[in-house]
Design a protein around this motif. Structure first.
Motif, PDB file in Angstrom:
ATOM      1  N   ALA A   7      37.643  53.398  44.489  1.00 40.16           N
ATOM      2  CA  ALA A   7      38.030  53.318  45.904  1.00 40.16           C
ATOM      3  C   ALA A   7      37.194  52.303  46.664  1.00 40.16           C
ATOM      4  O   ALA A   7      37.390  52.115  47.858  1.00 40.16           O
ATOM      5  N   CYS A   8      36.282  51.664  45.989  1.00 39.07           N
ATOM      6  CA  CYS A   8      35.414  50.666  46.615  1.00 39.07           C
ATOM      7  C   CYS A   8      35.999  49.284  46.355  1.00 39.07           C
ATOM      8  O   CYS A   8      36.193  48.890  45.206  1.00 39.07           O
ATOM      9  N   ASN A   9      36.293  48.546  47.436  1.00 39.91           N
ATOM     10  CA  ASN A   9      36.870  47.208  47.273  1.00 39.91           C
ATOM     11  C   ASN A   9      35.928  46.252  46.556  1.00 39.91           C
ATOM     12  O   ASN A   9      36.369  45.429  45.771  1.00 39.91           O
ATOM     13  N   THR A  10      34.625  46.362  46.852  1.00 42.97           N
ATOM     14  CA  THR A  10      33.683  45.443  46.221  1.00 42.97           C
ATOM     15  C   THR A  10      33.652  45.686  44.715  1.00 42.97           C
ATOM     16  O   THR A  10      33.700  44.747  43.915  1.00 42.97           O
ATOM     17  N   ALA A  11      33.603  46.960  44.309  1.00 42.42           N
ATOM     18  CA  ALA A  11      33.595  47.282  42.875  1.00 42.42           C
ATOM     19  C   ALA A  11      34.938  46.932  42.245  1.00 42.42           C
ATOM     20  O   ALA A  11      34.986  46.413  41.118  1.00 42.42           O
ATOM     21  N   SER A  12      36.044  47.190  42.965  1.00 39.15           N
ATOM     22  CA  SER A  12      37.367  46.816  42.438  1.00 39.15           C
ATOM     23  C   SER A  12      37.446  45.303  42.226  1.00 39.15           C
ATOM     24  O   SER A  12      38.077  44.834  41.287  1.00 39.15           O
ATOM     25  N   SER A  13      36.787  44.547  43.114  1.00 39.92           N
ATOM     26  CA  SER A  13      36.865  43.088  43.051  1.00 39.92           C
ATOM     27  C   SER A  13      35.965  42.506  41.972  1.00 39.92           C
ATOM     28  O   SER A  13      36.274  41.475  41.393  1.00 39.92           O
ATOM     29  N   SER A  14      34.816  43.152  41.717  1.00 40.35           N
ATOM     30  CA  SER A  14      33.817  42.553  40.828  1.00 40.35           C
ATOM     31  C   SER A  14      33.719  43.217  39.468  1.00 40.35           C
ATOM     32  O   SER A  14      33.074  42.677  38.579  1.00 40.35           O
ATOM     33  N   ALA A  15      34.306  44.404  39.298  1.00 41.03           N
ATOM     34  CA  ALA A  15      34.006  45.146  38.073  1.00 41.03           C
ATOM     35  C   ALA A  15      35.218  45.811  37.434  1.00 41.03           C
ATOM     36  O   ALA A  15      35.049  46.564  36.476  1.00 41.03           O
ATOM     37  N   LEU A  16      36.444  45.522  37.887  1.00 42.17           N
ATOM     38  CA  LEU A  16      37.587  46.283  37.362  1.00 42.17           C
ATOM     39  C   LEU A  16      37.820  46.053  35.865  1.00 42.17           C
ATOM     40  O   LEU A  16      38.010  47.038  35.131  1.00 42.17           O
ATOM     41  N   PRO A  17      37.794  44.807  35.373  1.00 41.75           N
ATOM     42  CA  PRO A  17      38.006  44.634  33.920  1.00 41.75           C
ATOM     43  C   PRO A  17      36.915  45.336  33.105  1.00 41.75           C
ATOM     44  O   PRO A  17      37.205  45.972  32.096  1.00 41.75           O
ATOM     45  N   GLU A  18      35.660  45.265  33.579  1.00 40.91           N
ATOM     46  CA  GLU A  18      34.557  45.919  32.868  1.00 40.91           C
ATOM     47  C   GLU A  18      34.755  47.431  32.857  1.00 40.91           C
ATOM     48  O   GLU A  18      34.497  48.099  31.847  1.00 40.91           O
ATOM     49  N   LEU A  19      35.207  47.984  33.975  1.00 43.69           N
ATOM     50  CA  LEU A  19      35.419  49.433  34.053  1.00 43.69           C
ATOM     51  C   LEU A  19      36.571  49.850  33.141  1.00 43.69           C
ATOM     52  O   LEU A  19      36.474  50.852  32.428  1.00 43.69           O
ATOM     53  N   ALA A  20      37.649  49.080  33.170  1.00 41.20           N
ATOM     54  CA  ALA A  20      38.801  49.423  32.327  1.00 41.20           C
ATOM     55  C   ALA A  20      38.409  49.377  30.857  1.00 41.20           C
ATOM     56  O   ALA A  20      38.828  50.219  30.061  1.00 41.20           O
ATOM     57  N   ALA A  21      37.572  48.393  30.485  1.00 36.78           N
ATOM     58  CA  ALA A  21      37.157  48.269  29.080  1.00 36.78           C
ATOM     59  C   ALA A  21      36.231  49.413  28.679  1.00 36.78           C
ATOM     60  O   ALA A  21      36.254  49.874  27.542  1.00 36.78           O
ATOM     61  N   ALA A  22      35.423  49.890  29.611  1.00 34.88           N
ATOM     62  CA  ALA A  22      34.407  50.888  29.273  1.00 34.88           C
ATOM     63  C   ALA A  22      34.925  52.320  29.330  1.00 34.88           C
ATOM     64  O   ALA A  22      34.301  53.223  28.771  1.00 34.88           O
ATOM     65  N   CYS A  23      36.062  52.545  29.996  1.00 36.07           N
ATOM     66  CA  CYS A  23      36.515  53.926  30.229  1.00 36.07           C
ATOM     67  C   CYS A  23      37.679  54.287  29.309  1.00 36.07           C
ATOM     68  O   CYS A  23      38.634  53.511  29.184  1.00 36.07           O
ATOM     69  N   PRO A  24      37.663  55.481  28.732  1.00 29.29           N
ATOM     70  CA  PRO A  24      38.762  55.926  27.873  1.00 29.29           C
ATOM     71  C   PRO A  24      39.929  56.538  28.659  1.00 29.29           C
ATOM     72  O   PRO A  24      40.771  57.204  28.082  1.00 29.29           O
ATOM     73  N   ILE A  25      39.952  56.327  29.970  1.00 29.41           N
ATOM     74  CA  ILE A  25      40.990  56.896  30.843  1.00 29.41           C
ATOM     75  C   ILE A  25      41.555  55.769  31.706  1.00 29.41           C
ATOM     76  O   ILE A  25      40.935  54.708  31.821  1.00 29.41           O
ATOM     77  N   PRO A  26      42.723  55.975  32.338  1.00 28.89           N
ATOM     78  CA  PRO A  26      43.259  54.926  33.219  1.00 28.89           C
ATOM     79  C   PRO A  26      42.336  54.682  34.416  1.00 28.89           C
ATOM     80  O   PRO A  26      41.764  55.619  34.963  1.00 28.89           O
ATOM     81  N   VAL A  27      42.228  53.417  34.788  1.00 32.92           N
ATOM     82  CA  VAL A  27      41.382  53.022  35.916  1.00 32.92           C
ATOM     83  C   VAL A  27      42.252  52.296  36.937  1.00 32.92           C
ATOM     84  O   VAL A  27      42.967  51.351  36.585  1.00 32.92           O
ATOM     85  N   VAL A  28      42.205  52.749  38.188  1.00 31.90           N
ATOM     86  CA  VAL A  28      43.019  52.142  39.257  1.00 31.90           C
ATOM     87  C   VAL A  28      42.094  51.577  40.329  1.00 31.90           C
ATOM     88  O   VAL A  28      41.223  52.290  40.840  1.00 31.90           O
ATOM     89  N   GLY A  29      42.278  50.320  40.669  1.00 29.61           N
ATOM     90  CA  GLY A  29      41.499  49.718  41.747  1.00 29.61           C
ATOM     91  C   GLY A  29      42.302  49.711  43.042  1.00 29.61           C
ATOM     92  O   GLY A  29      43.452  50.144  43.077  1.00 29.61           O
ATOM     93  N   VAL A  30      41.691  49.207  44.110  1.00 28.25           N
ATOM     94  CA  VAL A  30      42.378  49.206  45.406  1.00 28.25           C
ATOM     95  C   VAL A  30      43.007  47.861  45.757  1.00 28.25           C
ATOM     96  O   VAL A  30      43.822  47.788  46.682  1.00 28.25           O
ATOM     97  N   VAL A  31      42.644  46.802  45.039  1.00 27.46           N
ATOM     98  CA  VAL A  31      43.076  45.469  45.460  1.00 27.46           C
ATOM     99  C   VAL A  31      44.585  45.285  45.285  1.00 27.46           C
ATOM    100  O   VAL A  31      45.297  44.960  46.243  1.00 27.46           O
ATOM    101  N   GLU A  32      45.080  45.502  44.071  1.00 29.13           N
ATOM    102  CA  GLU A  32      46.497  45.215  43.821  1.00 29.13           C
ATOM    103  C   GLU A  32      47.429  46.112  44.649  1.00 29.13           C
ATOM    104  O   GLU A  32      48.389  45.595  45.248  1.00 29.13           O
ATOM    105  N   PRO A  33      47.180  47.420  44.760  1.00 32.84           N
ATOM    106  CA  PRO A  33      48.048  48.233  45.636  1.00 32.84           C
ATOM    107  C   PRO A  33      48.043  47.743  47.084  1.00 32.84           C
ATOM    108  O   PRO A  33      49.104  47.710  47.730  1.00 32.84           O
ATOM    109  N   GLY A  34      46.885  47.324  47.578  1.00 25.32           N
ATOM    110  CA  GLY A  34      46.814  46.819  48.954  1.00 25.32           C
ATOM    111  C   GLY A  34      47.633  45.541  49.117  1.00 25.32           C
ATOM    112  O   GLY A  34      48.355  45.363  50.103  1.00 25.32           O
ATOM    113  N   VAL A  35      47.538  44.659  48.122  1.00 19.63           N
ATOM    114  CA  VAL A  35      48.289  43.404  48.170  1.00 19.63           C
ATOM    115  C   VAL A  35      49.791  43.681  48.133  1.00 19.63           C
ATOM    116  O   VAL A  35      50.571  43.114  48.909  1.00 19.63           O
ATOM    117  N   ARG A  36      50.210  44.593  47.252  1.00 21.82           N
ATOM    118  CA  ARG A  36      51.652  44.906  47.162  1.00 21.82           C
ATOM    119  C   ARG A  36      52.171  45.481  48.484  1.00 21.82           C
ATOM    120  O   ARG A  36      53.271  45.148  48.933  1.00 21.82           O
TER     121      ARG A  36
END
Lengths: 272, 272
Positions: B77-106
């Protein structure tokens, strides 16, 4: 330590970020030829909004880092850490530890005002450190304090001389000015960066007390500060360690130190 | 885990502090009956002024904590983390990861404006995450972005409807308004707290896009969000973990969640 500090052991200075550089500047003026190791905990700033327990943990991390790097004296240039963690730091460190609160209070008392205002972060004001130091050291002197949470961000934004800062300062200072404060302690090392706006709002009848030079005087009186120099090598150097690489820190450092820092390293403190 | 979360595994939400509660509120409305585990990294906030490397390290710490506590889906839910760390989080987590940037843009693109303004922290704007998502998803749509470093402190101070905030907003938004932005993405979860001032300054011709409800929609479409409930026990509960005890967090949480949080725990994440 990646970069060895040559010559005699440096004086250590610690702040959450960039604000303590005003103390470093005053120390360099008072003790020219000395070397300093400055640690800015930029990865975890600000301290002023965090709980006393967390501030203590961070401050102990930082002090351990500086002691491990051979400093012979520790200056806690952060008002929040000085307010919440000074006894813990003094107990944990095998070297003298100097905070900013008592030197600032002594400097304010020397001005002779009977009503002293104190402004600082939420953590500093809530701790009551300034209020109790004034009660202890200033007979017949009364004190009022105000937390000013927006001042650090305004200083960080570079708005030290700005109409928005004037307006925010009027909001925070109004109760202290109405009450008749004759001196105002800037109880946060960021606040000297707001001096133009603060002077405008406080007016000519109120003396602003910046503890940086008072701290430098207090340090100069400590025997460890005046230990004889063993070697000219490395003397007069400033080493800066940051916990997060920060362009902002470099911009402000360049301004405060009249040039870019020559020895800069990003370090990880780990958790305490 | 000190307090066991009963029933089915909760949805995890992570923010540097209090801002992500606006996303939690939207998720509770969209998925009533679900349980949520919200982690606020209040000991290390803000993220918006820190380097991408440090933000990634903190975000990975936080994600590991939530995964260890059994969340079945992670909302950053943090835009800064969504902007700087989403690929790293998705790679590190065994569960789905949703950021805030793309939903906001859509959500912004659905409004049909040909010029979209984005405001956010220094970290979010510098990352270029919104700019590149708009370039990728919005054909013929142009974008301008502005970092607004004072907005988070103003929201934290509770000045969401205040003349100082109006003045600061005019300073930051003027270039975007002059340029003719038809929609303005609030690219930081704190900014909805400033909506009264922002609406006044932006004027009626500019739609403000708050990504909270867009994120809730995106989450609701993920199969893991809609997994069948195994037990009613614990359903609909909100568990809050904070890295620093914070009165401020509680004040804002009470306001946003319409009551005090029932399950609150202070946790230490350690260093990544």
């Amino acid at each position: 330590m990646k970069e060895r500090i040559a010559g005699r052991r440096p004086i250590g200075i610690f702040d959450s970020g960039v604000g303590g550089l005003t103390v470093l500047r005053a120390l360099r003026r008072r003790l020219p030829g000395e070397s300093f190791l400055y640690l800015g905990d930029t990865a975890r700033l600000p301290y002023g909004t965090k709980s006393p327990g967390t501030v203590q943990r961070y401050a102990l991390n930082a002090a351990r880092h500086l002691v491990d790097h051979g400093v012979r004296l520790l200056v806690v240039a952060c008002n929040t850490a000085s307010s919440s963690a000074l006894p813990e730091l003094a107990a944990a460190c095998p070297i003298p530890v100097v905070g900013v609160v008592e030197p600032g209070v002594r400097a304010a008392l020397r001005l002779g005002a009977s009503r002293i205002g104190v402004i600082g972060t939420e953590g500093t004001i809530r701790s009551g450190s300034y209020q109790s130091a004034i009660a202890r050291l200033g007979e017949g002197v009364s004190v009022r304090a105000a937390a000013c949470p927006l001042f650090v961000p305004l200083a960080e934004e570079g708005w030290g001389d700005h109409p928005v800062t004037d307006q925010v300062a009027r909001h925070y200072l109004e109760p202290l000015l109405q009450w008749g404060a004759g001196a105002l302690i800037l109880g946060c090392t960021h606040y000297p960066l707001l001096r133009p706006s603060l002077e405008r709002v406080a007016g000519p009848g109120v003396e602003l007390v910046d503890s940086a030079s008072a701290v430098a005087e207090a340090v100069a009186r400590i025997p460890e500060a005046a230990a004889p120099s063993t070697s000219g090598s490395g003397a007069g150097e400033v080493y800066i360690h940051l916990t997060d690489a920060s362009d902002h820190f470099l911009r402000v450092a360049r301004m405060i130190l009249d040039g870019p820092p020559r020895h800069l390293e990003v370090v990880h403190l780990g958790e305490g």
